[in-house]
Design a protein around this motif. Structure first.
Motif, PDB file in Angstrom:
ATOM      1  N   ILE A 159       0.846  -1.203   0.000  1.00 36.80           N
ATOM      2  CA  ILE A 159       0.000   0.000   0.000  1.00 36.80           C
ATOM      3  C   ILE A 159       0.879   1.250   0.000  1.00 36.80           C
ATOM      4  CG2 ILE A 159      -1.630   1.359   1.394  1.00 36.80           C
ATOM      5  CD1 ILE A 159      -2.902  -1.338   2.216  1.00 36.80           C
ATOM      6  N   MET A 160       1.934   1.217   0.799  1.00 39.03           N
ATOM      7  CA  MET A 160       2.839   2.363   0.840  1.00 39.03           C
ATOM      8  C   MET A 160       3.486   2.595  -0.529  1.00 39.03           C
ATOM      9  SD  MET A 160       4.501   1.692   4.602  1.00 39.03           S
ATOM     10  CE  MET A 160       5.743   2.959   4.497  1.00 39.03           C
ATOM     11  N   LEU A 161       3.924   1.522  -1.176  1.00 39.90           N
ATOM     12  CA  LEU A 161       4.554   1.667  -2.495  1.00 39.90           C
ATOM     13  C   LEU A 161       3.563   2.181  -3.534  1.00 39.90           C
ATOM     14  CD1 LEU A 161       6.819  -1.502  -2.526  1.00 39.90           C
ATOM     15  CD2 LEU A 161       7.554   0.895  -2.414  1.00 39.90           C
ATOM     16  N   LYS A 162       2.315   1.725  -3.448  1.00 42.24           N
ATOM     17  CA  LYS A 162       1.288   2.233  -4.364  1.00 42.24           C
ATOM     18  C   LYS A 162       1.057   3.723  -4.130  1.00 42.24           C
ATOM     19  CE  LYS A 162      -3.542   1.939  -5.759  1.00 42.24           C
ATOM     20  NZ  LYS A 162      -3.577   3.374  -5.963  1.00 42.24           N
ATOM     21  N   ASN A 163       0.983   4.124  -2.869  1.00 42.58           N
ATOM     22  CA  ASN A 163       0.806   5.544  -2.547  1.00 42.58           C
ATOM     23  C   ASN A 163       1.978   6.372  -3.070  1.00 42.58           C
ATOM     24  OD1 ASN A 163      -1.612   4.967  -1.285  1.00 42.58           O
ATOM     25  ND2 ASN A 163      -0.738   4.955   0.766  1.00 42.58           N
ATOM     26  N   LEU A 164       3.196   5.860  -2.907  1.00 41.69           N
ATOM     27  CA  LEU A 164       4.370   6.559  -3.422  1.00 41.69           C
ATOM     28  C   LEU A 164       4.317   6.643  -4.945  1.00 41.69           C
ATOM     29  CD1 LEU A 164       7.135   7.908  -2.975  1.00 41.69           C
ATOM     30  CD2 LEU A 164       8.152   5.611  -3.085  1.00 41.69           C
ATOM     31  N   ARG A 165       3.997   5.536  -5.599  1.00 49.27           N
ATOM     32  CA  ARG A 165       3.896   5.516  -7.070  1.00 49.27           C
ATOM     33  C   ARG A 165       2.868   6.537  -7.555  1.00 49.27           C
ATOM     34  NH1 ARG A 165       4.406   0.370  -6.945  1.00 49.27           N
ATOM     35  NH2 ARG A 165       2.200  -0.106  -6.791  1.00 49.27           N
ATOM     36  N   ASP A 166       1.721   6.614  -6.884  1.00 48.95           N
ATOM     37  CA  ASP A 166       0.676   7.568  -7.265  1.00 48.95           C
ATOM     38  C   ASP A 166       1.173   9.008  -7.149  1.00 48.95           C
ATOM     39  OD1 ASP A 166      -1.001   5.412  -7.709  1.00 48.95           O
ATOM     40  OD2 ASP A 166      -2.181   5.713  -5.872  1.00 48.95           O
ATOM     41  N   LYS A 167       1.908   9.307  -6.097  1.00 46.73           N
ATOM     42  CA  LYS A 167       2.459  10.660  -5.934  1.00 46.73           C
ATOM     43  C   LYS A 167       3.491  10.962  -7.009  1.00 46.73           C
ATOM     44  CE  LYS A 167       1.772  10.598  -0.964  1.00 46.73           C
ATOM     45  NZ  LYS A 167       2.410  10.362   0.320  1.00 46.73           N
ATOM     46  N   LEU A 168       4.381  10.013  -7.243  1.00 46.85           N
ATOM     47  CA  LEU A 168       5.449  10.234  -8.220  1.00 46.85           C
ATOM     48  C   LEU A 168       4.907  10.367  -9.638  1.00 46.85           C
ATOM     49  CD1 LEU A 168       8.191   7.791  -6.866  1.00 46.85           C
ATOM     50  CD2 LEU A 168       8.027  10.270  -6.536  1.00 46.85           C
ATOM     51  N   ALA A 169       3.779   9.726  -9.920  1.00 44.77           N
ATOM     52  CA  ALA A 169       3.176   9.809 -11.250  1.00 44.77           C
ATOM     53  C   ALA A 169       2.740  11.236 -11.577  1.00 44.77           C
ATOM     54  CB  ALA A 169       1.988   8.855 -11.351  1.00 44.77           C
ATOM     55  N   LEU A 170       2.516  12.033 -10.549  1.00 46.90           N
ATOM     56  CA  LEU A 170       2.090  13.420 -10.763  1.00 46.90           C
ATOM     57  C   LEU A 170       3.250  14.354 -11.097  1.00 46.90           C
ATOM     58  CD1 LEU A 170      -0.420  13.676  -7.788  1.00 46.90           C
ATOM     59  CD2 LEU A 170      -0.960  13.326 -10.208  1.00 46.90           C
ATOM     60  N   LEU A 171       4.485  13.878 -10.927  1.00 49.41           N
ATOM     61  CA  LEU A 171       5.664  14.714 -11.172  1.00 49.41           C
ATOM     62  C   LEU A 171       6.057  14.670 -12.642  1.00 49.41           C
ATOM     63  CD1 LEU A 171       7.840  13.774  -8.069  1.00 49.41           C
ATOM     64  CD2 LEU A 171       6.205  15.640  -8.308  1.00 49.41           C
ATOM     65  N   ASP A 172       6.468  15.793 -13.159  1.00 50.39           N
ATOM     66  CA  ASP A 172       6.880  15.926 -14.561  1.00 50.39           C
ATOM     67  C   ASP A 172       8.181  15.155 -14.797  1.00 50.39           C
ATOM     68  OD1 ASP A 172       7.591  16.709 -17.107  1.00 50.39           O
ATOM     69  OD2 ASP A 172       7.758  18.839 -16.628  1.00 50.39           O
ATOM     70  N   ASP A 173       8.158  14.212 -15.740  1.00 49.11           N
ATOM     71  CA  ASP A 173       9.341  13.423 -16.042  1.00 49.11           C
ATOM     72  C   ASP A 173      10.485  14.264 -16.594  1.00 49.11           C
ATOM     73  OD1 ASP A 173       8.482  10.964 -15.121  1.00 49.11           O
ATOM     74  OD2 ASP A 173       7.544  10.440 -17.031  1.00 49.11           O
ATOM     75  N   GLY A 174      10.214  15.456 -17.066  1.00 49.70           N
ATOM     76  CA  GLY A 174      11.268  16.328 -17.586  1.00 49.70           C
ATOM     77  C   GLY A 174      12.293  16.696 -16.525  1.00 49.70           C
ATOM     78  N   LEU A 175      11.932  16.621 -15.287  1.00 47.99           N
ATOM     79  CA  LEU A 175      12.862  16.915 -14.200  1.00 47.99           C
ATOM     80  C   LEU A 175      13.888  15.814 -13.993  1.00 47.99           C
ATOM     81  CD1 LEU A 175      10.383  18.228 -11.470  1.00 47.99           C
ATOM     82  CD2 LEU A 175      11.931  19.591 -12.869  1.00 47.99           C
ATOM     83  N   PHE A 176      13.647  14.646 -14.607  1.00 45.17           N
ATOM     84  CA  PHE A 176      14.438  13.475 -14.294  1.00 45.17           C
ATOM     85  C   PHE A 176      15.114  12.851 -15.507  1.00 45.17           C
ATOM     86  CE2 PHE A 176      10.763  13.783 -11.472  1.00 45.17           C
ATOM     87  CZ  PHE A 176      11.418  14.003 -10.283  1.00 45.17           C
ATOM     88  N   LEU A 177      15.375  13.652 -16.539  1.00 47.62           N
ATOM     89  CA  LEU A 177      16.000  13.133 -17.736  1.00 47.62           C
ATOM     90  C   LEU A 177      17.475  12.851 -17.531  1.00 47.62           C
ATOM     91  CD1 LEU A 177      14.383  15.438 -20.444  1.00 47.62           C
ATOM     92  CD2 LEU A 177      13.726  13.107 -19.827  1.00 47.62           C
ATOM     93  N   SER A 178      17.955  11.798 -18.171  1.00 51.44           N
ATOM     94  CA  SER A 178      19.383  11.485 -18.139  1.00 51.44           C
ATOM     95  C   SER A 178      20.122  12.510 -18.960  1.00 51.44           C
ATOM     96  CB  SER A 178      19.625  10.094 -18.725  1.00 51.44           C
ATOM     97  OG  SER A 178      18.974   9.118 -17.964  1.00 51.44           O
ATOM     98  N   GLU A 179      21.433  12.583 -18.730  1.00 57.28           N
ATOM     99  CA  GLU A 179      22.277  13.493 -19.512  1.00 57.28           C
ATOM    100  C   GLU A 179      22.096  13.197 -20.997  1.00 57.28           C
ATOM    101  OE1 GLU A 179      23.853  16.004 -18.372  1.00 57.28           O
ATOM    102  OE2 GLU A 179      23.884  15.582 -16.240  1.00 57.28           O
ATOM    103  N   GLY A 180      21.969  14.218 -21.804  1.00 55.24           N
ATOM    104  CA  GLY A 180      21.870  14.072 -23.239  1.00 55.24           C
ATOM    105  C   GLY A 180      20.470  13.803 -23.758  1.00 55.24           C
ATOM    106  N   GLU A 181      19.486  13.617 -22.882  1.00 61.53           N
ATOM    107  CA  GLU A 181      18.119  13.347 -23.357  1.00 61.53           C
ATOM    108  C   GLU A 181      17.393  14.657 -23.612  1.00 61.53           C
ATOM    109  OE1 GLU A 181      15.951   9.667 -21.864  1.00 61.53           O
ATOM    110  OE2 GLU A 181      17.117  10.301 -20.145  1.00 61.53           O
TER     111      GLU A 181
END
Length: 181
Positions: A159-181
Motif C-alpha cells: 500500500i505504501m509503495l502504491k501511494n508513493l507511485r501515485d504521488k510520483l506519477a504526478l511529477l513531470d518526467d522532464g525533471l528526471f531526464l538522463s544526460e543528453g536526453e
C-alpha cells in the motif's frame, strides 16, 4: 576491533535485544548496562542518550538494507530508483515499526542531524542523470510523507509503495531526464 569498539558493540547488541524483546519505551539504560555487563556510566560514555542507542542500531541495519538495495539497482530515472530503494526501505522500517515510529517522533524536529545522509541519498538517486536540487527535495518529500503516513496508519509495504507511485506519477518526467536526453 579494539576494546572500546567491542564494548560499544556489546552495548548496542544488548540494547537492540532488549528493545526487540520488551520495547523501546519499556527499556531503561540501567537494564541495557546490566545486559551488556557494563556500568551504566559506560553506556552513557558510548551513547549519551537512549535515543542515540536506537539511532545507532537502526543506522547499522539501515546501512545493510541500503547496501543490498544498491546491489540490485538497475534503474536510471530517479523516480524509478526511489521506488526501488523505497521497496527495501519501507520493508525495513515496517519490520522495525515501533523503533521507526519512535525514531521519527524524535527526529522530525532534528532533520539537520540527517542532512549529510539525505544529501548522499539524493545524489545516489540522481547519479545517472543531471542533479536537480528541487526535484531531489520533492522526491524526498514524497518518500518521507508516504513513509510517515504508512508507519502512523500501520499500512503494509504494498500500500505504501502504491501511494508513493501515485504521488510520483504526478511529477513531470522532464525533471528526471538522463544526460543528453
Amino acid at each position: 576491533m579494539d576494546k572500546k569498539q567491542k564494548t560499544r558493540a556489546q552495548i548496542l547488541a544488548a540494547a537492540w535485544q532488549l528493545f526487540a524483546g520488551q520495547g523501546y519505551a519499556q527499556t531503561s539504560t540501567r537494564q541495557i548496562a546490566v545486559a551488556a555487563k557494563v556500568a551504566t556510566g559506560t553506556v552513557f560514555a558510548h551513547f549519551p542518550t537512549k535515543l542515540d542507542l536506537l539511532k545507532a542500531g537502526l543506522q547499522s541495519k539501515l546501512d545493510e538494507t541500503l547496501a543490498y538495495a544498491s546491489e540490485t539497482d538497475t534503474q536510471h530515472n530517479p523516480k524509478d530508483r526511489l521506488q526501488h530503494y523505497a521497496a527495501h526501505l519501507y520493508h525495513f522500517y515496517l519490520e522495525q515499526g515501533e523503533f521507526s515510529r519512535e525514531l521519527f517522533r524524535e527526529l522530525i524536529w532534528q532533520w539537520h542531524d540527517l542532512e549529510a545522509e539525505l544529501e548522499a541519498f539524493k545524489r545516489t538517486l540522481f547519479s545517472r542523470c543531471r542533479y536537480h536540487r528541487a526535484a531531489a527535495d520533492l522526491l524526498m518529500d514524497c518518500y518521507f510523507m508516504t513513509l510517515l503516513n504508512g508507519l502512523q496508519g500501520r499500512q503494509n509495504r504494498d500500500i505504501m509503495l502504491k501511494n508513493l507511485r501515485d504521488k510520483l506519477a504526478l511529477l513531470d518526467d522532464g525533471l528526471f531526464l538522463s544526460e543528453g536526453e
